[in-house]
Design an enzyme around this catalytic site. Sequence first.
Site, PDB file in Angstrom:
ATOM      1  N   LYS A 135      -3.038   5.822  -4.515  1.00  0.00           N
ATOM      2  CA  LYS A 135      -4.187   6.713  -4.248  1.00  0.00           C
ATOM      3  C   LYS A 135      -4.079   8.034  -4.993  1.00  0.00           C
ATOM      4  O   LYS A 135      -2.966   8.534  -5.222  1.00  0.00           O
ATOM      5  CB  LYS A 135      -4.275   6.984  -2.731  1.00  0.00           C
ATOM      6  CG  LYS A 135      -4.193   5.708  -1.906  1.00  0.00           C
ATOM      7  CD  LYS A 135      -4.324   5.906  -0.427  1.00  0.00           C
ATOM      8  CE  LYS A 135      -4.006   4.599   0.303  1.00  0.00           C
ATOM      9  NZ  LYS A 135      -2.603   4.407   0.619  1.00  0.00           N
ATOM     10  N   ASP A 175       0.839  -1.204   0.000  1.00  0.00           N
ATOM     11  CA  ASP A 175       0.000   0.000   0.000  1.00  0.00           C
ATOM     12  C   ASP A 175       0.872   1.251   0.000  1.00  0.00           C
ATOM     13  O   ASP A 175       1.730   1.418   0.868  1.00  0.00           O
ATOM     14  CB  ASP A 175      -0.892   0.006   1.254  1.00  0.00           C
ATOM     15  CG  ASP A 175      -1.830   1.203   1.253  1.00  0.00           C
ATOM     16  OD1 ASP A 175      -2.932   1.073   0.703  1.00  0.00           O
ATOM     17  OD2 ASP A 175      -1.447   2.274   1.774  1.00  0.00           O
TER      18      ASP A 175
END
Length: 317
Positions: A80, A46
């Site tokens: 993101k 992530d």
Amino acid sequence: MACKMNIVFDNGTKMPALGFGTWRAPDDEVEKALNEALEAGYRHIDTAPVYMNEKTIGKVLKEWLDAGKVTRNELFVVTKLPPHGTRASSVEKFLKRSLADLQLEYVDLYHIHVPFTVPEVDGPFLMDDNGEIVLETTTDHVALWKAMEKVLEAGLARNIGLSNFNQRQIQRILDNCQIKPANLQIENHIYLQQPELVEFCKRNGITVTAYSPLGSKGIEQLLNRQVPDLLDNPVVKEIAQKLDKSAAQILLRHLLQRGISTIPKSTNSKRLRDNIDLFGFSIDDADMQRLNELDQNVRICDFGFFPGITKHPEFPF
Ligand code: A2P
């Protein structure tokens, strides 16, 4: 020790339930740590542009892929859309920038990092004369989500999701989408369990990923205040002792048994190995209940490091 548990999205995609978090993993530490994490069996990674480590992560992933030590299909890479890109016209540009930095053709999951927007500038976010962050208040979630659906259809992201959105904001997207969010990434741990939001997501077929599962102690300097020490909680310590596990393992296992994926950050060899060693034991129902009862609705990551952000009309908390 690989992550032996998957979270399955409604479209059949499998995401390893335990991922390697890289928020506050400085660029000079992340290369060694990610190599160790991949060796330890982490396959879910992530990151985000605001973590300023995508290029180094991309370099390490390319080395592993080129050496044939891992295949692209085995990896699950999440990044993101940054707060200065939270507008429909910016989605493709920012995703392509992340893909270039990560040296990948697609990401497995692309999140909208935050529901609010700040102006796009080169360099640090703009601050006004009062020391508050300059806001862009025209954030339009419905238009933004359509742009997210487009990058998915173009094959740049295999799945799309939301991070730090509240229930009202998610419902608005559900009411207006063609493709629903696959995942919601939120702060979640024993002191902020958010049972209603988690239940809402489950009802709507949205999986949940917990960030700050260990309480993000390292964030204190950034927030300029003390945060609670989850690892020191007596109930957690007692269960850890009983099961001969570390307090961190109990916190992480508690989330997994609640059906929540999680992404602990560690750049320490021993701790990052500990954090994925979660699959040879379980917490019984009575102890799960005791851990559930520790909820205090205490948010650690309240975005206090963005002074003035609570004035944005889409501030979520
Ligand atoms: P370090 O990177 O030196 O291991 P969170 O994932 O909730 O944001 O928490 C990350 C913080 O917790 C970091 O400060 C990290 O430090 C620390 N940490 C990570 N794993 C463990 C562990 N197993 N035991 C204790 N602290 C940990």
